[in-house]
Design an enzyme around this catalytic site. Structure first.
Site, PDB file in Angstrom:
ATOM      1  N   TYR A  82       2.448  -4.306  -7.313  1.00 25.24           N
ATOM      2  CA  TYR A  82       3.189  -4.979  -6.236  1.00 25.24           C
ATOM      3  C   TYR A  82       2.644  -6.386  -6.006  1.00 25.24           C
ATOM      4  O   TYR A  82       3.407  -7.359  -5.935  1.00 25.24           O
ATOM      5  CB  TYR A  82       3.101  -4.163  -4.947  1.00 25.24           C
ATOM      6  CG  TYR A  82       3.795  -4.819  -3.773  1.00 25.24           C
ATOM      7  CD1 TYR A  82       5.182  -4.961  -3.766  1.00 25.24           C
ATOM      8  CD2 TYR A  82       3.077  -5.303  -2.684  1.00 25.24           C
ATOM      9  CE1 TYR A  82       5.831  -5.570  -2.696  1.00 25.24           C
ATOM     10  CE2 TYR A  82       3.718  -5.907  -1.613  1.00 25.24           C
ATOM     11  CZ  TYR A  82       5.094  -6.043  -1.621  1.00 25.24           C
ATOM     12  OH  TYR A  82       5.735  -6.662  -0.562  1.00 25.24           O
TER      13      TYR A  82
ATOM     14  N   LYS B 154       4.582 -10.230  -6.555  1.00 24.39           N
ATOM     15  CA  LYS B 154       4.734 -11.241  -5.514  1.00 24.39           C
ATOM     16  C   LYS B 154       4.047 -12.545  -5.891  1.00 24.39           C
ATOM     17  O   LYS B 154       4.510 -13.639  -5.528  1.00 24.39           O
ATOM     18  CB  LYS B 154       4.202 -10.702  -4.174  1.00 24.39           C
ATOM     19  CG  LYS B 154       5.037  -9.570  -3.590  1.00 24.39           C
ATOM     20  CD  LYS B 154       6.480 -10.022  -3.360  1.00 24.39           C
ATOM     21  CE  LYS B 154       7.339  -8.947  -2.717  1.00 24.39           C
ATOM     22  NZ  LYS B 154       8.720  -9.407  -2.478  1.00 24.39           N
TER      23      LYS B 154
ATOM     24  N   THR C 198       9.972  -2.522   8.121  1.00 24.41           N
ATOM     25  CA  THR C 198      11.132  -2.163   7.299  1.00 24.41           C
ATOM     26  C   THR C 198      10.806  -0.934   6.458  1.00 24.41           C
ATOM     27  O   THR C 198       9.679  -0.428   6.463  1.00 24.41           O
ATOM     28  CB  THR C 198      11.515  -3.316   6.347  1.00 24.41           C
ATOM     29  OG1 THR C 198      10.497  -3.447   5.336  1.00 24.41           O
ATOM     30  CG2 THR C 198      11.658  -4.636   7.097  1.00 24.41           C
TER      31      THR C 198
END
Length: 325
Positions: free
Chosen positions: A205, A209, A242
Site C-alpha cells: 500500500y 502511494k 471511509t
C-alpha cells in the site's frame, strides 16, 4: 528475515498514521474557499461512487461541471448519480463502468470516452484500496500496485492528449492524484514491484502511494517542458473515516472505531483537498505540488529522486504497453 520484512513496513505505516492523528488532534480540517463556477467543464472522478470520491464528484457537479463517475460497482454508481441529481438539481453526473485492475477495461473506458467527443478538463485519480490480502490482478500485477497506481497511470496517459487539447493558458486542465501520508513509509523496489519475494500489505500500500507522488512530479516536469496547459498535483486527505479501513486487523479495527469519531476527517472534509486542487482559482497554473490540508507540503525525500522517477515511468510504460518517452 521474513518477520522483519513484514514488521518494518507495518511499523512505518502505523507511525505515519499516528503522526497524522496527532496533527488532526490539534488542527482543524481545511476549509474550502469560494470556488469559481465550472460551467462547460468536464471531469472524470475514479472511485466516485462512495466516500471521498463521491463527495468530490458531488461538489464538482454542484459547481456546474459535467462529472463522469468511473467505477466498478454499477448499482452504487446509479445510486451516486441519483443522489447528486437530487441534491444539486442542476448538477450533471453520470456513471461509466471501469475496472482499474484490468488494463483492458481501462483502455476500453478511455477509448469510449474519447469517442464521445467530449472535452476533459479535470481527471481525479481517486479510486484505491488498502491493506487487502495478497492477490494478483488478471494481468498478474499486485492488487494495490495496479488499482492505486498502475491503472491510473495508464488511464492518465491514454487521456493525456485530450487533457492537453482541453486546457488553455489561464484555464488549465488539471490532474489530481490521491496519495496519502503513508507514502512517507513507502519504498519502491524496482526489481520486485509486485512484492512477490516477501509480501506485506502495508508495504504494498505504501509503495503504491509513493508511486503516485513520483508519477505526479515526473509528469508535471514533462508537461511544463512541452508548454502544455495541464497541471498535475498529488493530494493527501489525511486520515478519513471511509471503508478503506475495513481491512485493518481485528484489534486495530476495534481501536479505530472510537478514535475515528473524534479524530478522523469526514469524507467531505477529506474530499475538500481534491476539490481544491481540481477547481480553486488559487491553483490555476500550479502543478507539481503535494497538498496536505490545503497547504503545499514537502513530500518524502525519496519522492524527489529524479532518477527513480524516470525508472518508474519507463517501467510503468513497459508494464502497461505504452511507448516510452
Amino acid at each position: 528475515m521474513w518477520l522483519l520484512s513484514v514488521l518494518v513496513p507495518l511499523l512505518r505505516l502505523y507511525l505515519c498514521g499516528m503522526k497524522v492523528l496527532f496533527y488532526q488532534m490539534f488542527n482543524r480540517s481545511f476549509t474550502l474557499p469560494v470556488l469559481p463556477k465550472q460551467n462547460g467543464r468536464a471531469a472524470i472522478v475514479t472511485g466516485g461512487t462512495r466516500g471521498m470520491g463521491f463527495e468530490t464528484a458531488k461538489h464538482l457537479a454542484s459547481l456546474g461541471m459535467h462529472v463522469i463517475i468511473a467505477g466498478n460497482e454499477r448499482e452504487e454508481g446509479a445510486e451516486a448519480v441519483r443522489k447528486i441529481h437530487d441534491e444539486n438539481g442542476k448538477g450533471k453526473a453520470e456513471f461509466v463502468f471501469v475496472d482499474l485492475t484490468s488494463l483492458k477495461s481501462v483502455r476500453q473506458f478511455a477509448q469510449t470516452f474519447i469517442d464521445r467527443g467530449l472535452p476533459l478538463h479535470v481527471l481525479v485519480n481517486n479510486a484505491g484500496t488498502m491493506l487487502v490480502p495478497e492477490r494478483l490482478t488478471e494481468d498478474g500485477f499486485e492488487f494495490h500496485f495496479c488499482l492505486n497506481y498502475l491503472g491510473h497511470f495508464l488511464l492518465t496517459n491514454l487521456l493525456l492528449d485530450l487533457l492537453k487539447k482541453s486546457g488553455k493558458q489561464g484555464c488549465c486542465s488539471r490532474i489530481v492524484n490521491m496519495s496519502s501520508a503513508t507514502h512517507y513509509a513507502g519504498v519502491i523496489d524496482m526489481e520486485d514491484l509486485n512484492r512477490r519475494i516477501c509480501y506485506s500489505s502495508h508495504g504494498a500500500y505504501s509503495q503504491s502511494k509513493l508511486a503516485l507522488v513520483l508519477f505526479t512530479y515526473f509528469l508535471q516536469e514533462q508537461l511544463t517542458a512541452g508548454g502544455f496547459a495541464v497541471t498535475v498535483n498529488a493530494v493527501d486527505p489525511g486520515m478519513v473515516d471511509t471503508a478503506l479501513y475495513d481491512n485493518l486487523w481485528s484489534l486495530a479495527q476495534a481501536l479505530k472505531k472510537p478514535v475515528a469519531k473524534t479524530l478522523f476527517r469526514t469524507p467531505a472534509e477529506g474530499a475538500s483537498i481534491s476539490v481544491y486542487a481540481a477547481a480553486a482559482a488559487e491553483m490555476e497554473g500550479v502543478g507539481g505540488c503535494y497538498l496536505y490540508n490545503g497547504v503545499k507540503t514537502q513530500s518524502s525525500d525519496l519522492s524527489y529522486d529524479s532518477e527513480l522517477q524516470v525508472k518508474l515511468w519507463k517501467k510503468s510504460c513497459e508494464l502497461v504497453g505504452l511507448q516510452k518517452t
